[in-house]
Design a protein around this motif. Structure first.
Motif, PDB file in Angstrom:
ATOM      1  N   GLY A 139      -6.580  -9.608  -3.255  1.00  0.00           N
ATOM      2  CA  GLY A 139      -5.741  -8.345  -3.879  1.00  0.00           C
ATOM      3  C   GLY A 139      -4.342  -7.970  -3.092  1.00  0.00           C
ATOM      4  O   GLY A 139      -4.208  -8.618  -1.859  1.00  0.00           O
ATOM      5  N   THR A 140      -3.488  -7.323  -3.611  1.00  0.00           N
ATOM      6  CA  THR A 140      -2.487  -6.974  -2.924  1.00  0.00           C
ATOM      7  C   THR A 140      -2.157  -5.302  -3.004  1.00  0.00           C
ATOM      8  O   THR A 140      -2.736  -4.840  -3.659  1.00  0.00           O
ATOM      9  N   ILE A 141      -1.219  -4.931  -1.945  1.00  0.00           N
ATOM     10  CA  ILE A 141      -0.907  -3.428  -2.048  1.00  0.00           C
ATOM     11  C   ILE A 141       0.161  -3.185  -2.840  1.00  0.00           C
ATOM     12  O   ILE A 141       1.210  -4.047  -3.008  1.00  0.00           O
ATOM     13  N   VAL A 142       0.065  -2.331  -3.755  1.00  0.00           N
ATOM     14  CA  VAL A 142       1.047  -1.981  -4.826  1.00  0.00           C
ATOM     15  C   VAL A 142       1.779  -0.707  -4.240  1.00  0.00           C
ATOM     16  O   VAL A 142       3.199  -0.567  -4.290  1.00  0.00           O
ATOM     17  N   SER A 143       1.192   0.067  -3.629  1.00  0.00           N
ATOM     18  CA  SER A 143       1.985   1.438  -2.775  1.00  0.00           C
ATOM     19  C   SER A 143       1.395   1.839  -1.576  1.00  0.00           C
ATOM     20  O   SER A 143       0.084   1.679  -1.645  1.00  0.00           O
TER      21      SER A 143
END
Length: 382
Positions: A28-32
């Motif tokens: 998964g990735t960091i959006v904010s």
């Protein structure tokens, strides 16, 4: 906006480092993320696995569509009290055209204060407002000015930009311009303004991007505020909760995105001239292709998008996200067909689906092909 919303719901998060993420899976990735999380060394787009290794203090929260959507709707309702001309860019960022409202309020600052107070009373969300003659300067002012409301008067745009870093200009994200700025050791927009006062030199340096950069350097932006129903494109994005190269899973994502595009087009009684699909791989590689659309029929859109996807899905690497964009929107009028029964049949099916979605919600009905796989996907709409 996402960070404010989470801290509004849980007050204990106000001073803690937090990050909004697409999924708790390692891919998964960091959006904010908050300033405190940035101080821990995290950044936008970082993989969750790496983020966990770098910092154990950061609280990672999943993307809450329902909460952000509820706040978004309340903010939109507030804008209608002031102007019908507003353009939502994404959650938390909007452009308002306040032309002709001078006689209703003492000043533009006064209007800004009223809007900020109303948004806070409806959502408990604090606002940052940049007032200027164009969209470019308004956006930049909210990034660099610490005050919640700030006005740049007409004619002072180039003076306002002069001390700022060139990186603040959208066009400076282009690789060719970045290289030139780095090579010439340009540290401020004022230095760029001096170069553009010699048009021959600037045109040699920046070539095809000369005219666009020339406008931004002096704070000029002639793009109008596009109302909600007059925007020239519709974008839908789907981020996989886990990177995958499973063909059936990806086809399911494409069908769902195509269905959402069709629903939005029919809702505004429009069709798109072109449609584009982008595949973002886990290694950062990007594949994209577009073709003609000229319809808002679900069956036709899904068929076109499936064929388009098959043409660009040529790598074995895992896919992280799929973006679907339809452009050159135009209004259409339905004409009954006496001979093409299949076309009428699919239009009737699309209309029936729209009625169900309007009554019970967008996610109330799914295509049978998507049903088993939809739980594995997480949708992020732009």
């Amino acid at each position: 906006m996402e960070l404010q919303a989470e801290r509004m719901v849980d007050h204990s998060l106000r001073t803690k480092p937090i990050a909004i993420i697409t999924s708790h899976h390692n891919n998964g990735t960091i959006v904010s993320l908050s300033k405190e999380a940035k101080n821990e060394g995290l950044f936008h787009g970082m993989k969750i696995g790496l983020a966990r290794k770098m910092s154990h203090r950061v609280r990672m929260l999943p993307y809450n569509h329902n909460l952000y959507g509820y706040i978004y709707k309340n903010i939109i309702k507030t804008f209608y009290n002031y102007t019908p001309l507003f353009e939502p860019i994404h959650y938390g960022q909007y452009y308002l055209d306040m032309s002709g409202t001078n006689k209703l309020y003492k000043s533009m600052n006064d209007i800004g204060i009223h809007i900020a107070k109303n948004i806070y009373s409806q959502t408990n969300m604090k606002s940052k407002i940049g007032i200027s003659s164009n969209k470019l300067i308004s956006k930049i002012s909210t990034k660099v000015v610490p005050e919640n409301i700030w006005q740049i008067y007409n004619g002072n745009e180039s003076q306002f930009l002069a001390p700022l870093s060139p990186d603040i200009l959208p066009i400076c994200s282009e690789k060719t311009i970045k290289k030139i700025i780095h090579f010439l050791i340009i540290n401020s927009i004022e230095q760029l303004q001096q170069i553009f006062k010699i048009p021959q030199l600037a045109s040699i340096l920046f070539k095809d991007l000369y005219s666009q950069l020339n406008q931004q350097v002096f704070g000029q932006d002639n793009t109008p505020v596009y109302p909600l129903l007059q925007k020239s494109k519709i974008i839908n994005q789907k981020i996989l909760s886990q990177d995958s190269n499973d063909y059936h899973l990806l086809q399911s994502a494409v069908r769902e995105l195509a269905g959402n595009i069709g629903y939005k087009l029919r809702k505004s009684n429009r069709a798109g001239k072109y449609i584009c699909i982008e595949i973002h791989y886990s290694d950062g590689f990007l594949n994209k292709k577009y073709c003609k659309l000229n319809t808002n029929n679900n069956h036709e859109i899904i068929k076109i998008c499936k064929n388009l996807f098959d043409k660009i899905f040529t790598r074995r690497n895992r896919v992280r996200a799929i973006i679907m964009t339809t452009t050159n929107l135009f209004y259409i009028s339905q004409q009954l067909s006496l001979f093409n029964e299949s076309s009428t049949k699919y239009q009737n099916i699309s209309s029936a689906l729209d009625i169900i979605k309007k009554k019970f919600g967008k996610n109330s009905i799914h295509n049978g092909f998507n049903y088993e796989l939809c739980s594995k996907l997480k949708s992020v709409k732009i």
